[in-house]
Design an enzyme around this catalytic site. Structure first.
Site, PDB file in Angstrom:
ATOM      1  N   LYS A 280       0.834  -1.195   0.000  1.00 58.60           N
ATOM      2  CA  LYS A 280       0.000   0.000   0.000  1.00 58.60           C
ATOM      3  C   LYS A 280       0.877   1.256   0.000  1.00 58.60           C
ATOM      4  O   LYS A 280       2.007   1.226   0.504  1.00 58.60           O
ATOM      5  CB  LYS A 280      -0.885   0.035   1.255  1.00 58.60           C
ATOM      6  CG  LYS A 280      -1.916  -1.066   1.377  1.00 58.60           C
ATOM      7  CD  LYS A 280      -2.642  -0.949   2.708  1.00 58.60           C
ATOM      8  CE  LYS A 280      -3.639  -2.062   2.918  1.00 58.60           C
ATOM      9  NZ  LYS A 280      -4.817  -1.932   2.060  1.00 58.60           N
ATOM     10  N   ARG A 354      -9.704 -11.982   2.755  1.00 51.99           N
ATOM     11  CA  ARG A 354     -10.561 -13.071   2.281  1.00 51.99           C
ATOM     12  C   ARG A 354      -9.874 -14.421   2.428  1.00 51.99           C
ATOM     13  O   ARG A 354     -10.540 -15.449   2.589  1.00 51.99           O
ATOM     14  CB  ARG A 354     -10.974 -12.805   0.833  1.00 51.99           C
ATOM     15  CG  ARG A 354      -9.861 -12.816  -0.179  1.00 51.99           C
ATOM     16  CD  ARG A 354     -10.234 -12.111  -1.469  1.00 51.99           C
ATOM     17  NE  ARG A 354     -10.375 -10.677  -1.281  1.00 51.99           N
ATOM     18  CZ  ARG A 354     -10.781  -9.835  -2.222  1.00 51.99           C
ATOM     19  NH1 ARG A 354     -11.065 -10.281  -3.430  1.00 51.99           N
ATOM     20  NH2 ARG A 354     -10.898  -8.546  -1.974  1.00 51.99           N
TER      21      ARG A 354
END
Length: 500
Positions: A280, A354
């Site tokens: 990020k 996830r």
């Protein structure tokens, strides 16, 4: 903090702060009239000058209250009387209560406005008031030398009409529930607000274990060795880049009958998310201490459910990892195998939540879960779609989803269901494995849910994406920057109904 219920004449309540509610374009209630008369018409003069209007969350403050037992008086605006709802009511109360809790060692009395009882019912209004009194005294300054928020010494909820003993018991139960929900919300907020070198997989797991022990909940912590034995290859892949080992916390609350259905609450607990090799930017990493809000929300809900002694069987599963960058980080193009045998080709290491949820959902199914809910700060795409204050809901079973939506409505927490069309799942096709972990940039929140659907064995399941509402980027008069505790009360409502 102790909260009591009283029908003592409002002018005779000895407290540091007396708070009264007033809605727009309405007449003074009997309590406001009594205070106004005792103060020599001070409130009437403010109203005539347009300084007391009743607009939503408007505070009118009288620092001197000679003539009544309270030291000071606040009138809080409740807005349009035809649009009063639980969330607006709580925003107004939190605005004025937070102002009062900015100083230590304070006492407060709140006079329940009759119009609130017409809109919300007395027990609901009392519970909400108690909740706000607890939440208002808990701030985000965990590491400041001088905190800006302090718990009240005591509080009184005033209702002018004396109640029968049976009604008093109902009100006391509502106060107790509101305080428990407030404490549960504060627990979730505190965990989210702690910095990532304070809360990491091991320390989070230990904290959850302490909470479970205090509540008498049976719990266990799976360490790296246990997780490997469970074949949680997806979760282990995410954790590889960190020097800190992962943990999975399993909490079993058995308040229902032995053979009753079991509800599973599964929480994503990425205690810090750098994005891994798909790293990020710095600005996007700043709030990634909050990427464990799903796990914190589940723990907060389990706390409340146990304290309320709800007649329901629940398993809470928290998947705790760090997603870091190192020579051992999981890689793009790598294939990991989840606990249920599904192979996953990694196309983005920043789609790690996830993978964690995949293994703990599979684990919860094998532990006997009848129905499942997972909570996760899963996708920025959900925030793009719904904004910062709405939770996205995704499900493989409409009846079960309807129950969660109904519980959210009762809790007055905003949830919006998004579609689960098969075409979104087609984006996850891989040439080298059973599935990819991401689709295209379009409909990203939905493709994430379609991925998770592969790990619930067709059990009724709802995925709640709390990326927006779980963390407030900016402070508001009724709310600090940081963790919000969103969805704790919705989960408690779900548990109440499940127990029935």
């Amino acid at each position: 903090m102790a909260i009591q219920f009283s029908s003592t004449p409002v002018t005779d309540i000895a407290t540091n702060h007396l708070v009264l509610g007033f809605a727009e374009k309405t007449l003074f209630s009997a309590e406001l009239k009594a205070v106004d008369e005792a103060l020599g018409g001070a409130l009437t003069r403010l109203k005539e000058r347009g300084e007391l209007t009743g607009k939503q969350a408007e505070i009118t403050y009288l620092p001197n209250a000679d003539g009544i037992a309270a030291d000071r008086v606040y009138v809080i605006g409740l807005g349009d009387p035809n649009k009063i709802c639980k969330s607006k009511y709580e925003q107004a109360l939190l605005t004025v209560f937070r102002r009062i809790t900015s100083k230590p060692d304070q006492t407060l009395a709140f006079c329940m406005p009759p119009i609130i009882e017409l809109q919300l019912d007395l027990d609901v209004a009392v519970s909400s008031t108690a909740y706000c009194l607890c939440v208002a005294g808990s701030g985000n300054e965990l590491y400041k030398s001088e905190p800006g928020r302090h718990a009240l010494l005591s509080a009184t909820i005033h209702e002018a009409i004396p109640q029968a003993d049976e009604e008093i018991q109902k009100i006391e139960k509502a106060i107790n529930e509101g305080m428990i929900l407030g404490a549960a919300t504060n627990l979730t907020r505190e965990l989210v607000n702690r910095h990532p070198n304070d809360i990491y997989p091991e320390t989070f797991a230990n904290r959850a274990g302490d909470v479970a022990a205090d509540l008498g909940i049976h719990g266990k912590i799976l360490d790296q060795h246990d997780i490997e034995k469970e074949n949680m290859g997806a979760l282990l892949g995410v954790s590889r880049g960190s020097c800190r080992e992962p943990r999975v916390v399993v909490l079993n609350y058995n308040g229902g009958k032995k053979n009753a259905p079991t509800l599973a609450l599964c929480g994503k607990g990425v205690t810090f998310d750098s994005g891994g090799l798909s790293i990020k930017p710095s600005a996007g990493m700043l709030t990634m201490k909050a990427d464990m809000a799903g796990a914190a929300t589940v723990l907060g809900a389990m706390y409340a459910i146990a304290r309320l002694k709800l007649p329901v069987n629940i398993i809470g599963v928290l998947g705790l990892v760090e997603n870091m960058v190192s020579g051992s980080s999981y890689m793009l193009g790598e294939v990991v195998t989840a606990r249920n045998g599904v192979s996953i080709e990694i196309h983005n290491t920043d789609a790690e939540g996830r993978l964690v949820l995949a293994d703990i959902l599979s684990y919860a199914v094998d532990q006997g879960a009848t129905k499942l809910i997972d909570l996760a700060t899963l996708t920025g795409a959900c925030v793009v779609a719904l904004g910062e204050e709405v939770t996205g809901a995704f499900s493989n079973n409409q009846d079960w989803c309807n129950e969660i939506l109904s519980s959210g409505k009762t809790a007055d927490e905003a949830i919006w269901q998004l579609p689960m069309f098969d075409s979104f799942g087609e984006q996850l096709r891989s040439e080298f494995a059973d599935t990819k972990n991401v689709g295209t940039r379009w409909g990203g929140a939905i493709t994430a849910a379609k991925f998770l659907e592969k790990f619930v064995s067709e059990k009724p399941w709802v995925h709640l994406d709390i990326a927006g509402p779980s963390y407030a980027e900016n402070s508001k008069p009724h709310q600090d920057t940081g963790g919000t505790g969103a969805m704790v009360r919705t989960l408690v409502e779900v548990a109440k109904n499940f127990g029935k």
